[in-house]
Scaffold this motif. Structure first.
Motif, PDB file in Angstrom:
ATOM      1  N   LEU A 227       0.809  -1.220   0.000  1.00 24.73           N
ATOM      2  CA  LEU A 227       0.000   0.000   0.000  1.00 24.73           C
ATOM      3  C   LEU A 227       0.844   1.271   0.000  1.00 24.73           C
ATOM      4  CD1 LEU A 227      -2.668  -1.112   2.636  1.00 24.73           C
ATOM      5  CD2 LEU A 227      -3.153  -0.584   0.237  1.00 24.73           C
ATOM      6  N   ALA A 228       2.106   1.170   0.408  1.00 18.48           N
ATOM      7  CA  ALA A 228       2.947   2.356   0.594  1.00 18.48           C
ATOM      8  C   ALA A 228       3.009   3.269  -0.630  1.00 18.48           C
ATOM      9  CB  ALA A 228       4.347   1.934   1.035  1.00 18.48           C
ATOM     10  N   PRO A 229       3.095   2.746  -1.859  1.00 19.10           N
ATOM     11  CA  PRO A 229       3.189   3.650  -3.015  1.00 19.10           C
ATOM     12  C   PRO A 229       1.885   4.348  -3.392  1.00 19.10           C
ATOM     13  CG  PRO A 229       4.113   1.463  -3.505  1.00 19.10           C
ATOM     14  CD  PRO A 229       3.309   1.337  -2.257  1.00 19.10           C
ATOM     15  N   LEU A 230       0.770   3.912  -2.844  1.00 18.29           N
ATOM     16  CA  LEU A 230      -0.518   4.463  -3.264  1.00 18.29           C
ATOM     17  C   LEU A 230      -0.787   5.816  -2.621  1.00 18.29           C
ATOM     18  CD1 LEU A 230      -2.986   1.429  -3.200  1.00 18.29           C
ATOM     19  CD2 LEU A 230      -1.565   2.258  -5.084  1.00 18.29           C
TER      20      LEU A 230
ATOM     21  N   VAL B 290      -4.665   7.035   0.265  1.00 16.06           N
ATOM     22  CA  VAL B 290      -5.062   6.093   1.305  1.00 16.06           C
ATOM     23  C   VAL B 290      -4.125   6.232   2.501  1.00 16.06           C
ATOM     24  CG1 VAL B 290      -6.043   4.387  -0.275  1.00 16.06           C
ATOM     25  CG2 VAL B 290      -3.647   4.194   0.411  1.00 16.06           C
ATOM     26  N   VAL B 291      -4.669   5.979   3.677  1.00 16.56           N
ATOM     27  CA  VAL B 291      -3.887   5.913   4.914  1.00 16.56           C
ATOM     28  C   VAL B 291      -4.179   4.566   5.554  1.00 16.56           C
ATOM     29  CG1 VAL B 291      -3.527   6.880   7.217  1.00 16.56           C
ATOM     30  CG2 VAL B 291      -3.951   8.406   5.265  1.00 16.56           C
ATOM     31  N   LEU B 292      -3.137   3.828   5.907  1.00 18.98           N
ATOM     32  CA  LEU B 292      -3.301   2.545   6.579  1.00 18.98           C
ATOM     33  C   LEU B 292      -3.501   2.785   8.065  1.00 18.98           C
ATOM     34  CD1 LEU B 292      -3.158  -0.600   6.407  1.00 18.98           C
ATOM     35  CD2 LEU B 292      -0.677  -0.369   6.760  1.00 18.98           C
TER      36      LEU B 292
ATOM     37  N   VAL C  76      -4.512  -4.953  -3.893  1.00 20.46           N
ATOM     38  CA  VAL C  76      -3.885  -3.635  -3.907  1.00 20.46           C
ATOM     39  C   VAL C  76      -3.840  -3.070  -5.333  1.00 20.46           C
ATOM     40  CG1 VAL C  76      -1.772  -2.360  -3.410  1.00 20.46           C
ATOM     41  CG2 VAL C  76      -2.601  -4.088  -1.802  1.00 20.46           C
ATOM     42  N   THR C  77      -3.624  -3.913  -6.327  1.00 22.08           N
ATOM     43  CA  THR C  77      -3.659  -3.448  -7.716  1.00 22.08           C
ATOM     44  C   THR C  77      -5.040  -2.906  -8.069  1.00 22.08           C
ATOM     45  OG1 THR C  77      -1.948  -5.010  -8.389  1.00 22.08           O
ATOM     46  CG2 THR C  77      -3.378  -4.133 -10.123  1.00 22.08           C
ATOM     47  N   ALA C  78      -6.067  -3.661  -7.702  1.00 24.33           N
ATOM     48  CA  ALA C  78      -7.446  -3.216  -7.957  1.00 24.33           C
ATOM     49  C   ALA C  78      -7.764  -1.948  -7.173  1.00 24.33           C
ATOM     50  CB  ALA C  78      -8.430  -4.312  -7.599  1.00 24.33           C
ATOM     51  N   LEU C  79      -7.260  -1.849  -5.946  1.00 24.01           N
ATOM     52  CA  LEU C  79      -7.465  -0.642  -5.140  1.00 24.01           C
ATOM     53  C   LEU C  79      -6.841   0.567  -5.804  1.00 24.01           C
ATOM     54  CD1 LEU C  79      -8.285   0.854  -2.536  1.00 24.01           C
ATOM     55  CD2 LEU C  79      -6.132   0.033  -1.521  1.00 24.01           C
ATOM     56  N   GLY C  80      -5.614   0.415  -6.314  1.00 24.81           N
ATOM     57  CA  GLY C  80      -4.958   1.528  -6.998  1.00 24.81           C
ATOM     58  C   GLY C  80      -5.747   1.995  -8.204  1.00 24.81           C
ATOM     59  N   GLN C  81      -6.284   1.053  -8.967  1.00 24.38           N
ATOM     60  CA  GLN C  81      -7.090   1.414 -10.124  1.00 24.38           C
ATOM     61  C   GLN C  81      -8.379   2.115  -9.709  1.00 24.38           C
ATOM     62  OE1 GLN C  81      -7.486  -2.460 -11.879  1.00 24.38           O
ATOM     63  NE2 GLN C  81      -5.473  -2.363 -12.912  1.00 24.38           N
ATOM     64  N   ALA C  82      -8.999   1.638  -8.617  1.00 19.47           N
ATOM     65  CA  ALA C  82     -10.232   2.250  -8.136  1.00 19.47           C
ATOM     66  C   ALA C  82      -9.972   3.673  -7.645  1.00 19.47           C
ATOM     67  CB  ALA C  82     -10.836   1.390  -7.021  1.00 19.47           C
ATOM     68  N   LEU C  83      -8.845   3.886  -7.000  1.00 24.96           N
ATOM     69  CA  LEU C  83      -8.512   5.231  -6.528  1.00 24.96           C
ATOM     70  C   LEU C  83      -8.302   6.177  -7.711  1.00 24.96           C
ATOM     71  CD1 LEU C  83      -6.058   4.263  -3.654  1.00 24.96           C
ATOM     72  CD2 LEU C  83      -8.214   5.499  -3.368  1.00 24.96           C
TER      73      LEU C  83
END
Length: 377
Positions: free
Chosen positions: A274-277, A280-282, A364-371
């Motif tokens: 998640l760090a490169p995205l 978002v905040v973890l 995480v790949t799908a999350l990046g695309q959704a963002l």
């Protein structure tokens, strides 16, 4: 261990079995005592031994643990209990079950947990107890407020449903002096299928919880086998943990070190991925001391991201809608700005022991695309 044909990232949470649970249940069934039995007592002993405490009292669920703990602490009508709104509604229902009223408080938005200051700012003359929720597995010990709370006769009852095996510093949750309640439900880090545990603060409190969980009966099961009558000393409930559920818990406990290591590893994998995205905040669970129960992010685009990931079959969830905004608890509503913002932004990613690193990469790949679609990066 059972497997499933569908990808594991399609589920937000899932029980994990090691293979010995079926044999343990069969052995309990063959013993002929399906309710409370020596198997339940062995589970209590093993949990107490694991924690290094004098006693542990098994009950039917985490909610039952909270209910009996509140009763054991003499919390009742006309009294107030301080509790974060950011929790599962079971915490609130346990307070209402003893006739007390609720005073909701805010959380630290970086941890989703309460702080000493938030608790002490909410104390009133009618405060009888504080229930810190150990959200996601992160320990909350309230050590900075404990002395004043003790002086004012205010009980600290930990809702540690997410936090079995976690530590506050070097001390395991359940050993820092609070009346602690664990949940061993289906998707918890240690499961009984369904179950809970109260860690009492004294032998007297342990006796009280044991009477409460068996309809107020003062004699133990072993004692009743050798007498012609028994005494009902007061109010009680049917909250005894069955031998069948305890057998599952015993089998799970044998593998808990593996559970803890696996969940920490998966959380670290998520953190690195998640760090490169952007956008978002973890949520920080203090993973060096916690056994993580959830892996959560905060994003202002939560609703769009949730919908897009769900449409792709990824099992995201929301833990939890704030309770002070629920219609059932409207009488105790008060503005809680941090909780309300978190309630709009929090998203739970798939997190369970069936996950692989490939599953996490897919999420995480799908999350990046959704963002990107939502304008988050």
């Amino acid at each position: 261990m059972t497997t499933t044909a569908r990808p594991d990232h399609t589920r937000n949470a899932s029980p994990y079995l090691y293979g010995q649970e079926t044999a343990a249940v069969a052995q309990a069934l063959q013993g002929g005592q399906y309710g409370h039995s020596h198997v339940t007592e062995e589970f209590e002993h093993r949990i107490a031994e694991f924690l290094g405490v004098p006693d542990a009292v098994a009950v039917t669920s985490g909610t039952a643990a909270l209910h009996t703990a509140l009763l054991a602490a003499d919390v009742g009508p006309g009294m107030e209990v301080i509790v974060p709104s950011m929790t599962f509604c079971a915490t609130i229902q346990a307070i209402l079950a003893v006739g007390a009223t609720v005073r909701f408080i805010d959380v630290d938005p970086t941890t989703l947990c309460v702080t000493d200051q938030l608790v002490m700012d909410a104390v009133t003359d009618t405060t009888a107890a504080v229930i810190p929720v150990l959200f996601g597995g992160r320990a909350v010990d309230l050590l900075g407020a404990r002395q004043e709370l003790n002086q004012r006769g205010i009980a600290v009852i930990e809702d540690a449903a997410h936090a079995f095996g976690s530590r506050s510093g070097q001390h395991l949750v359940g050993t820092t002096g609070a009346l602690t309640c664990f949940s061993f439900g289906p998707i918890k880090n240690l499961t009984c299928g369904q179950g809970g545990m109260v860690i009492p603060r004294s032998p007297e409190e342990a006796d009280t919880v044991r009477r409460l969980r068996l309809l107020g009966v003062q004699e133990s099961q072993g004692e009743r086998a050798n007498i012609t009558t028994y005494r009902v000393g007061g109010f009680g409930l049917r909250y005894q943990l069955s031998a069948i559920n305890a057998a599952i818990g015993l089998a799970q406990l044998d593998h808990f070190a593996t559970t803890a290591d696996t969940r920490r590893h998966l959380w670290h994998v998520y953190r690195d991925a998640l760090a490169p995205l952007d956008g978002v905040v973890l949520v920080d669970v203090d993973v060096d001391h916690a056994v993580p129960h959830l892996c959560q992010i905060l994003t202002p685009h939560r609703d769009q991201v949730f919908a897009e990931l769900r449409a792709q079959g990824i099992g995201v969830g929301v833990h939890y809608p704030p309770n002070h905004l629920q219609p059932a608890f409207a009488a105790w509503h008060r503005p809680l700005p941090a909780t309300e913002q978190v309630g709009r932004e929090v998203l739970s990613l798939p997190f369970h022991q069936h996950l692989t690193e490939k599953d996490i990469d897919t999420v995480v790949t799908a999350l990046g695309q959704a963002l990107k679609s939502a304008g988050g990066s």
